[in-house]
Design a protein around this motif. Structure first.
Motif, mmCIF file in Angstrom:
data_model
loop_
_atom_site.group_PDB
_atom_site.id
_atom_site.type_symbol
_atom_site.label_atom_id
_atom_site.label_comp_id
_atom_site.label_asym_id
_atom_site.label_seq_id
_atom_site.Cartn_x
_atom_site.Cartn_y
_atom_site.Cartn_z
ATOM 1 N N ALA A 298 0.836 -1.201 0.000
ATOM 2 C CA ALA A 298 0.000 0.000 0.000
ATOM 3 C C ALA A 298 0.876 1.258 0.000
ATOM 4 O O ALA A 298 0.582 2.223 -0.707
ATOM 5 C CB ALA A 298 -0.937 -0.010 1.198
ATOM 6 N N ALA A 299 1.959 1.232 0.778
ATOM 7 C CA ALA A 299 2.867 2.383 0.817
ATOM 8 C C ALA A 299 3.521 2.603 -0.542
ATOM 9 O O ALA A 299 3.654 3.744 -1.010
ATOM 10 C CB ALA A 299 3.930 2.176 1.898
ATOM 11 N N ARG A 300 3.929 1.506 -1.189
ATOM 12 C CA ARG A 300 4.543 1.630 -2.522
ATOM 13 C C ARG A 300 3.532 2.145 -3.538
ATOM 14 O O ARG A 300 3.865 2.953 -4.414
ATOM 15 C CB ARG A 300 5.144 0.306 -2.966
ATOM 16 C CG ARG A 300 6.451 -0.012 -2.253
ATOM 17 C CD ARG A 300 7.133 -1.266 -2.758
ATOM 18 N NE ARG A 300 6.397 -2.442 -2.309
ATOM 19 C CZ ARG A 300 5.899 -3.383 -3.108
ATOM 20 N NH1 ARG A 300 6.070 -3.322 -4.406
ATOM 21 N NH2 ARG A 300 5.242 -4.411 -2.613
ATOM 22 N N LEU A 301 2.271 1.692 -3.441
ATOM 23 C CA LEU A 301 1.229 2.191 -4.337
ATOM 24 C C LEU A 301 1.013 3.680 -4.124
ATOM 25 O O LEU A 301 0.841 4.442 -5.077
ATOM 26 C CB LEU A 301 -0.091 1.443 -4.101
ATOM 27 C CG LEU A 301 -0.232 0.084 -4.746
ATOM 28 C CD1 LEU A 301 -1.519 -0.586 -4.278
ATOM 29 C CD2 LEU A 301 -0.236 0.193 -6.261
ATOM 30 N N PHE A 302 1.027 4.077 -2.856
ATOM 31 C CA PHE A 302 0.839 5.497 -2.565
ATOM 32 C C PHE A 302 1.943 6.339 -3.196
ATOM 33 O O PHE A 302 1.679 7.345 -3.840
ATOM 34 C CB PHE A 302 0.790 5.742 -1.054
ATOM 35 C CG PHE A 302 0.693 7.197 -0.717
ATOM 36 C CD1 PHE A 302 -0.520 7.862 -0.831
ATOM 37 C CD2 PHE A 302 1.805 7.912 -0.321
ATOM 38 C CE1 PHE A 302 -0.618 9.207 -0.550
ATOM 39 C CE2 PHE A 302 1.724 9.265 -0.034
ATOM 40 C CZ PHE A 302 0.506 9.922 -0.151
ATOM 41 N N GLU A 303 3.192 5.905 -3.000
ATOM 42 C CA GLU A 303 4.313 6.654 -3.569
ATOM 43 C C GLU A 303 4.223 6.695 -5.091
ATOM 44 O O GLU A 303 4.469 7.732 -5.702
ATOM 45 C CB GLU A 303 5.648 6.053 -3.129
ATOM 46 C CG GLU A 303 6.023 6.408 -1.720
ATOM 47 C CD GLU A 303 6.067 7.912 -1.468
ATOM 48 O OE1 GLU A 303 6.653 8.649 -2.286
ATOM 49 O OE2 GLU A 303 5.506 8.347 -0.446
ATOM 50 N N ARG A 304 3.848 5.597 -5.688
ATOM 51 C CA ARG A 304 3.762 5.544 -7.143
ATOM 52 C C ARG A 304 2.632 6.417 -7.667
ATOM 53 O O ARG A 304 2.772 7.093 -8.685
ATOM 54 C CB ARG A 304 3.544 4.090 -7.586
ATOM 55 C CG ARG A 304 3.562 3.926 -9.104
ATOM 56 C CD ARG A 304 3.082 2.562 -9.526
ATOM 57 N NE ARG A 304 1.633 2.505 -9.366
ATOM 58 C CZ ARG A 304 0.928 1.393 -9.439
ATOM 59 N NH1 ARG A 304 1.511 0.231 -9.636
ATOM 60 N NH2 ARG A 304 -0.377 1.422 -9.286
ATOM 61 N N ASP A 305 1.495 6.410 -6.960
ATOM 62 C CA ASP A 305 0.284 7.040 -7.489
ATOM 63 C C ASP A 305 -0.226 8.193 -6.631
ATOM 64 O O ASP A 305 -1.409 8.509 -6.678
ATOM 65 C CB ASP A 305 -0.828 5.997 -7.625
ATOM 66 C CG ASP A 305 -0.492 4.899 -8.600
ATOM 67 O OD1 ASP A 305 0.234 5.165 -9.565
ATOM 68 O OD2 ASP A 305 -0.952 3.768 -8.393
ATOM 69 N N LYS A 306 0.635 8.834 -5.852
ATOM 70 C CA LYS A 306 0.152 9.834 -4.903
ATOM 71 C C LYS A 306 -0.566 11.005 -5.573
ATOM 72 O O LYS A 306 -1.349 11.684 -4.942
ATOM 73 C CB LYS A 306 1.262 10.323 -3.987
ATOM 74 C CG LYS A 306 2.440 10.946 -4.660
ATOM 75 C CD LYS A 306 3.509 11.229 -3.619
ATOM 76 C CE LYS A 306 4.833 11.472 -4.287
ATOM 77 N NZ LYS A 306 5.899 11.483 -3.299
#
Length: 156
Positions: free
Chosen positions: A124-132
């Motif tokens: 979820a953290a990686r998704l956030f960074e990718r798609d913030k």
């Protein structure tokens, strides 16, 4: 678009019960294909039979049920590292592009879902960074892939 039941597990050993459960799922959702995904030899489980033998036994079960379209996917068996379930499913989404995947897991693994917390939160953290800059994509992705299960509580 086709429906694919993906049944992941150690299959240590694969049994007629595994096949009956999988075929029941195929029939219930009117799936076009059944895909068994046995874990590789790097998976930590006491008394795990070699993947060569487990795959061979899955092939016997497959051949005894030839009226169904059954695939034995070796993604985890051939991987040089232990894959998280989400990583394997991502690979299978690419393999079965355009299909809807239904993930089937044994009751023994349902007990371990809380242990997926670290991988879940990390993803979820990686998704956030990718798609913030595209927050709606993150919310869709979390909801679509995981529902509203226990691990959502860790996202606070």
């Amino acid at each position: 678009m086709s429906n694919v039941v993906v049944f992941g597990g150690s299959f240590n050993p694969p049994t007629k019960a595994h096949m009956l459960i999988a075929l029941k799922a195929v029939d219930l959702i009117n799936a076009d294909k059944l895909c068994f995904v046995p874990v590789g030899d790097k998976y930590v489980k006491e008394s795990l039979i070699s993947s060569n033998y487990r795959v061979e036994m899955l092939n016997i079960l497959k051949n005894n049920n030839s009226s169904y379209d059954i695939d034995i996917d070796l993604t985890e068996v051939n991987s040089e590292k232990n894959l998280n379930t989400i990583d394997t499913l991502r690979i299978l989404q690419n393999k079965y592009k355009g299909s809807t995947l239904y993930f089937l897991v044994g009751a023994d693994n349902l007990l371990h879902i809380p242990e997926w917390k670290e991988a879940y939160v990390d993803r979820a953290a990686r998704l956030f960074e990718r798609d913030k800059n595209h927050g709606s994509v993150i919310m869709w992705s979390l909801g679509n892939e995981s529902g509203c299960g226990l691990n959502h509580r860790y996202m606070r």
